[in-house]
Design an enzyme around this catalytic site. Structure first.
Site, PDB file in Angstrom:
ATOM      1  N   ALA A   1       5.006 -87.056 -50.679  1.00  0.00           N
ATOM      2  CA  ALA A   1       5.102 -88.414 -50.131  1.00  0.00           C
ATOM      3  C   ALA A   1       6.117 -88.568 -48.998  1.00  0.00           C
ATOM      4  CB  ALA A   1       5.436 -89.395 -51.249  1.00  0.00           C
TER       5      ALA A   1
ATOM      6  N   ARG B   1       5.633 -94.469 -56.375  1.00  0.00           N
ATOM      7  CA  ARG B   1       6.458 -94.227 -57.571  1.00  0.00           C
ATOM      8  C   ARG B   1       7.778 -94.991 -57.500  1.00  0.00           C
ATOM      9  NH1 ARG B   1       4.282 -89.350 -56.855  1.00  0.00           N
ATOM     10  NH2 ARG B   1       2.878 -88.707 -58.504  1.00  0.00           N
TER      11      ARG B   1
ATOM     12  N   GLN C   1       0.174 -82.945 -51.669  1.00  0.00           N
ATOM     13  CA  GLN C   1      -0.067 -83.902 -52.756  1.00  0.00           C
ATOM     14  C   GLN C   1      -0.521 -85.237 -52.188  1.00  0.00           C
ATOM     15  OE1 GLN C   1       3.240 -83.706 -55.966  1.00  0.00           O
ATOM     16  NE2 GLN C   1       4.240 -83.128 -54.071  1.00  0.00           N
TER      17      GLN C   1
ATOM     18  N   ILE D   1      -2.548 -88.185 -50.409  1.00  0.00           N
ATOM     19  CA  ILE D   1      -3.953 -88.560 -50.531  1.00  0.00           C
ATOM     20  C   ILE D   1      -4.364 -89.480 -49.387  1.00  0.00           C
ATOM     21  CG2 ILE D   1      -4.071 -88.237 -53.037  1.00  0.00           C
ATOM     22  CD1 ILE D   1      -3.302 -91.118 -53.424  1.00  0.00           C
ATOM     23  N   ASP D   2      -3.506 -89.536 -48.350  1.00  0.00           N
ATOM     24  CA  ASP D   2      -3.691 -90.522 -47.281  1.00  0.00           C
ATOM     25  C   ASP D   2      -4.494 -90.005 -46.086  1.00  0.00           C
ATOM     26  OD1 ASP D   2      -1.809 -88.863 -45.859  1.00  0.00           O
ATOM     27  OD2 ASP D   2      -0.167 -89.965 -46.790  1.00  0.00           O
TER      28      ASP D   2
ATOM     29  N   HIS E   1      -4.499 -83.369 -54.721  1.00  0.00           N
ATOM     30  CA  HIS E   1      -4.833 -84.521 -55.574  1.00  0.00           C
ATOM     31  C   HIS E   1      -6.009 -85.342 -55.036  1.00  0.00           C
ATOM     32  CE1 HIS E   1      -0.407 -84.316 -57.123  1.00  0.00           C
ATOM     33  NE2 HIS E   1      -1.193 -83.594 -57.859  1.00  0.00           N
TER      34      HIS E   1
ATOM     35  N   THR F   1       8.925 -83.584 -50.893  1.00  0.00           N
ATOM     36  CA  THR F   1       8.573 -83.685 -52.309  1.00  0.00           C
ATOM     37  C   THR F   1       9.760 -83.295 -53.165  1.00  0.00           C
ATOM     38  OG1 THR F   1       7.222 -82.763 -54.090  1.00  0.00           O
ATOM     39  CG2 THR F   1       7.472 -81.391 -52.133  1.00  0.00           C
ATOM     40  N   SER F   2       9.973 -84.056 -54.224  1.00  0.00           N
ATOM     41  CA  SER F   2      11.061 -83.714 -55.141  1.00  0.00           C
ATOM     42  C   SER F   2      10.677 -82.483 -55.966  1.00  0.00           C
ATOM     43  CB  SER F   2      11.359 -84.888 -56.050  1.00  0.00           C
ATOM     44  OG  SER F   2      10.155 -85.357 -56.621  1.00  0.00           O
TER      45      SER F   2
ATOM     46  N   ASN G   1      14.258 -81.197 -47.429  1.00  0.00           N
ATOM     47  CA  ASN G   1      14.112 -82.358 -48.298  1.00  0.00           C
ATOM     48  C   ASN G   1      15.402 -83.156 -48.326  1.00  0.00           C
ATOM     49  OD1 ASN G   1      11.829 -83.124 -49.788  1.00  0.00           O
ATOM     50  ND2 ASN G   1      12.898 -82.732 -51.710  1.00  0.00           N
TER      51      ASN G   1
END
Ligand SMILES: [Zn+2]
Length: 234
Positions: A26, A38, A102, A104-105, A120, A187-188, A211
């Site tokens: 994200a 989230r 990850q 989805i956009d 995803h 991403t974490s 990050n």
């Protein structure tokens, strides 16, 4: 090692790599105005349920309006544009790499990246759960009931509790095995099975993480910064 030395080393590793794999989340798309849902936990319409509960198959079928309102308000940003991170990753992938995201956009595809694995799924692969026909975003954005058959329409994303598409999983593992450089960003790296992909890397592959916070993985060169600052200088 100071930040500039690290960036120089990362550049060298990118130049020397035969095959690069990017793993993103994200944090790459927040610069395009797409919020990380989230972090919006529980603020939607005063509903105190978590995204994990709302974004499940049970909610999709038993409380379709709740599901629909959540995705429309928190996840669909059809006017969002790719940013410098998407563009730089696309440039490298089109030369010698693959992106496993990850997100989805679809912003990576919009940035011209031809080697994207959507771990995803994506929000614009929309279909009816009853007759399985594809549905346009325009139609879905007006109603979640399929006009033709009365079925519930859904986006082709992996919901909580659903399995990752096995073909996507197999392809991702192969990509990991064939890369000599892994770059993690935005991403974490705590969502499974995405975070497990690192276990499939080639043993001698170099790994970098760019990050805002340190990721919980050993043997990773970490650059703690906003990814946009780094990718603009690569
Ligand atoms: Zn239908």
């Amino acid at each position: 090692m100071n930040e500039n030395t690290k960036i120089d080393n990362l550049k060298k590793d990118i130049n020397n790599a035969k095959k690069v794999v990017f793993l993103t989340g994200a944090g790459v798309s927040t610069h395009s105005g797409i919020p990380d849902y989230r972090s919006k936990h529980g603020i939607y319409n005063g509903i105190s349920e978590s995204p994990e509960t709302i974004l499940s198959e049970a909610t999709l079928f038993n409380r379709p309006e709740l599901f629909y309102n959540f995705v429309m308000e928190n996840m669909y940003f059809p006017n969002a544009k790719p940013n410098q991170i998407h563009k730089k990753i696309a440039e490298i992938c089109n030369k010698k790499g693959v992106l496993i995201t990850q997100n989805i956009d679809t912003l990576d595809s919009k940035a011209g990246n031809k080697n994207v694995v959507e771990f995803h799924g994506n929000l614009y692969n929309i279909y009816c759960t009853k007759c399985h026909k594809p549905v346009s975003y325009e139609q879905y954005s007006s109603n979640y009931i399929h006009k033709e058959c009365g079925g519930i329409i859904r986006p082709g994303i992996v919901l909580y509790g659903e399995q990752i598409n096995p073909e996507v999983l197999t392809k991702s593992m192969k990509v990991m095995e064939n890369a000599d450089l892994v770059i993690i960003s935005g991403t974490s790296f705590v969502v499974y099975p995405f975070a497990q992909l690192l276990a499939y890397k080639e043993p001698n592959a170099k790994v970098w993480a760019i990050n805002k916070t340190e990721i919980p993985a050993p043997g990773v060169n970490q650059i703690i910064d906003d990814a946009l600052n780094i990718f603009e200088n690569l």
